[in-house]
Design a protein around this motif. Structure first.
Motif, PDB file in Angstrom:
ATOM      1  N   LEU A   1       0.839  -1.202   0.000  1.00  0.00           N
ATOM      2  CA  LEU A   1       0.000   0.000   0.000  1.00  0.00           C
ATOM      3  C   LEU A   1       0.871   1.248   0.000  1.00  0.00           C
ATOM      4  N   SER A   2       0.406   2.264  -0.748  1.00  0.00           N
ATOM      5  CA  SER A   2       1.111   3.546  -0.702  1.00  0.00           C
ATOM      6  C   SER A   2       0.822   4.193   0.654  1.00  0.00           C
ATOM      7  N   PHE A   3       1.648   5.161   1.015  1.00  0.00           N
ATOM      8  CA  PHE A   3       1.458   5.777   2.325  1.00  0.00           C
ATOM      9  C   PHE A   3       0.081   6.440   2.455  1.00  0.00           C
ATOM     10  N   PRO A   4      -0.376   7.205   1.443  1.00  0.00           N
ATOM     11  CA  PRO A   4      -1.715   7.820   1.586  1.00  0.00           C
ATOM     12  C   PRO A   4      -2.823   6.762   1.724  1.00  0.00           C
ATOM     13  N   ALA A   5      -2.714   5.673   0.957  1.00  0.00           N
ATOM     14  CA  ALA A   5      -3.747   4.628   1.041  1.00  0.00           C
ATOM     15  C   ALA A   5      -3.739   3.998   2.434  1.00  0.00           C
ATOM     16  N   LEU A   6      -2.539   3.726   2.919  1.00  0.00           N
ATOM     17  CA  LEU A   6      -2.411   3.115   4.248  1.00  0.00           C
ATOM     18  C   LEU A   6      -2.998   4.036   5.323  1.00  0.00           C
ATOM     19  N   THR A   7      -2.673   5.341   5.210  1.00  0.00           N
ATOM     20  CA  THR A   7      -3.180   6.294   6.206  1.00  0.00           C
ATOM     21  C   THR A   7      -4.707   6.343   6.160  1.00  0.00           C
ATOM     22  N   ALA A   8      -5.255   6.391   4.957  1.00  0.00           N
ATOM     23  CA  ALA A   8      -6.717   6.482   4.820  1.00  0.00           C
ATOM     24  C   ALA A   8      -7.386   5.249   5.431  1.00  0.00           C
ATOM     25  N   ILE A   9      -6.799   4.087   5.194  1.00  0.00           N
ATOM     26  CA  ILE A   9      -7.402   2.850   5.723  1.00  0.00           C
ATOM     27  C   ILE A   9      -7.319   2.816   7.255  1.00  0.00           C
ATOM     28  N   VAL A  10      -6.177   3.278   7.785  1.00  0.00           N
ATOM     29  CA  VAL A  10      -6.036   3.295   9.249  1.00  0.00           C
ATOM     30  C   VAL A  10      -7.072   4.247   9.850  1.00  0.00           C
ATOM     31  N   ILE A  11      -7.254   5.411   9.219  1.00  0.00           N
ATOM     32  CA  ILE A  11      -8.239   6.372   9.752  1.00  0.00           C
ATOM     33  C   ILE A  11      -9.640   5.758   9.708  1.00  0.00           C
ATOM     34  N   LEU A  12      -9.945   5.088   8.604  1.00  0.00           N
ATOM     35  CA  LEU A  12     -11.271   4.447   8.483  1.00  0.00           C
ATOM     36  C   LEU A  12     -11.478   3.435   9.610  1.00  0.00           C
TER      37      LEU A  12
END
Ligand code: NDP
Length: 494
Positions: free
Chosen positions: A361-372
């Motif tokens: 996962l790219s960093f933005p994708a990973l961050t978005a998933i963690v926030i979700l």
């Protein structure tokens, strides 16, 4: 088909579950499949009763008159107490009070005090030595009413001590969190000794089939022993007389070997801890198959997210004691299969998929998933805790800001806070978390999305089942709640 003994609209005497108390009830309907009568008590409480828990009013009065001549005045007084006569405040009486009423009514006055003392007496000393615990909970079978007596003690594992007033000698010690910590230590030691956990990945199907056979054997044992169980320990459902149906649904409510509760154990231990173990094994298998020094970030996310879910469930383990599974469903094939096979072998599909299909996962994708995931977890935990705290103690000053609707049963419904936004905020949180479990796997295959699809169907179905159950329980108060809180799971959408 045998004739129905009691007719719709007939006034009869119905046994209050778990006690020897009979109250006047009106028959509302009879379900030929489950062989249960739906009856309504004078205070509006609706329950399903077996035929043997119902007596005709005329026969009951005749018997009562002849028996009452030999009774003490104390006993006559106690029998005039009924759920139907309680005021709103007193109708939410505690399990201890209900059990006390049952004991008072069924035990001669000379033995009453001793028996009551035996039943309610809390004997914490040996348990304090064997485990630390933060809450002392008193439960009554069928969860008609529950008394929680919080006693805060030093407690690193959030273990909970539970007394079951329907079986005075039985008490549970809920140590779910402790169990997963011990399991983790055992796995760590085994790995250190050279155990190859990737075997779980390479023999996934074989292990699933073996577990299925164990669940089936367990169900056969449960069914056979249920044939010898006393009537009062049978589940309301699963009692139809049809062998296949009863085997599937579960005939006995809480089968126990001495104090070991088989259903509780299966619900909370092997499946949940096994789920985490399998996920972990998948992470090791991914490293082996993909020649990685560490699992991929998507595999780490899936492992951590699901571990958090399980640990949270075990930490708040006492919540299981008020669920339908534990309080109403018998223990048969349905639950044995669900607990031992379905949960550990299908909830691990995302991790299983990632072993052969890594998805960095790219960093933005990973961050978005963690926030979700965190948003979902926050909604899930806060809403569940709010309702649990309210059900535990409706007059808790910390909850005084919440608006409520009174119901005829004495319980109230929350109409503000999380439960004032939608009717199932906990389901919304759970669904957001499920989405966060599937997203790390990408969109190239349906397999990792299986849980999301299954879970939507499960929760939508569960929601509608709960809606009809609450409408039956709370009548017009529930309709008022639904008018005030219009949406079920997704605000402004559904
Ligand atoms: P709930 O925890 O939502 O319980 C529903 C009950 O809550 C109702 O029957 C009613 O019972 C009470 N209630 C409903 N509305 C109100 C209100 N406004 N005020 C006060 N009490 C109310 O349902 P579940 O047991 O289905 O779910 C528990 C959790 O487990 C959820 O978070 C769910 O997402 C999760 N879950 C997870 C599964 C999985 O496989 N991962 C499977 C199933 C559930 P009463 O009035 O009698 O107290």
């Amino acid at each position: 088909m045998p004739a129905v003994k009691y007719q719709k609209g007939e006034k009869v005497m119905g046994r209050w579950p778990g006690s020897n108390l009979y109250y006047e009830v009106k028959v509302l309907s009879f379900d030929s499949m489950s062989q249960l009568y739906t009856v309504i008590y004078k205070d509006g409480t609706e329950l399903e009763l077996k035929e043997q828990d119902i007596k005709s009013a005329a026969g009951f009065q005749a018997r009562s008159r002849s028996r009452s001549r030999s009774r003490s005045p104390g006993r006559r007084r106690s029998r005039s107490r009924s759920p139907a006569r309680t005021t709103r405040r007193s109708s939410s009486r505690t399990a201890a009070a209900v059990a006390a009423a049952a004991i008072t009514d069924s035990v001669p006055s000379s033995r009453r005090e001793t028996r009551l003392k035996d039943t309610l007496e809390v004997r914490p000393s040996p348990l304090v030595i064997s485990t630390s615990h933060s809450y002392l909970h008193l439960y009554w079978s069928h969860n008609i009413d529950v008394k929680f007596t919080p006693t805060r003690l030093q407690n690193p594992f959030n273990a909970v001590l539970v007394f079951d007033l329907s079986h005075p000698s039985v008490l549970y010690v809920l140590t779910g969190f402790f169990a997963i910590v011990v399991s983790a230590v055992v796995v760590a030691v085994a790995l250190h000794q050279g155990l190859d956990l990737t075997y779980i990945h390479s023999h996934f199907l074989q292990l699933a089939v073996a577990t299925f056979l164990i669940a089936t054997l367990l169900s056969v044992y449960l069914y056979v022993r249920s044939r010898y169980a006393p009537q009062e320990q049978l589940a309301l459902g699963g009692n139809s007389g049809n062998v296949v149906y009863d085997f599937f649904k579960g005939h006995e409510l809480n089968p126990r070997i001495k104090d070991f509760d088989l259903k509780f154990f299966c619900e909370m231990r092997p499946g949940l801890i096994g789920w985490c173990l399998i996920n972990f094994a998948m992470a090791l298998a991914e490293m082996k198959q993909q020649n990685l020094e560490a699992p991929s970030n998507s595999m780490i996310l899936v492992n951590l997210f699901q571990l958090l879910y399980v640990v949270d469930g075990l930490w708040n383990e006492e919540a299981i004691l008020t669920t339908m599974d534990l309080m109403h469903d018998g223990f048969g094939f349905m639950l044995a299969f669900g607990d031992l096979v379905w949960v550990p072998f299908t909830y691990t599909m995302q991790a299983y998929y990632l072993v052969r299909h890594p998805n960095p996962l790219s960093f933005p994708a990973l961050t978005a998933i963690v926030i979700l995931k965190l948003v979902g977890f926050y909604i899930f935990r806060k809403s569940n805790s709010e309702k649990n705290a309210f059900r535990r103690n409706p007059s808790d000053p910390k909850l005084s800001y919440l608006k409520t609707i009174p119901t005829a049963t004495g319980k109230s419904l929350l109409v503000s806070g999380w439960w004032g936004v939608i009717r199932h905020p906990n389901y919304l949180g759970d669904l957001l978390m499920a989405l966060a479990w599937s997203l790390p796997c990408g969109f190239s295959h349906l397999l990792p999305w299986y849980y999301m699809i299954y879970f939507i169907i499960l929760l939508v179905h569960r929601d509608s089942r709960d809606m009809s159950e609450c409408r039956r329980k709370y009548g017009s108060a529930w309709d008022e709640y639904c008018r005030t809180v219009r949406y079920r799971i997704i605000p402004c959408v559904y």
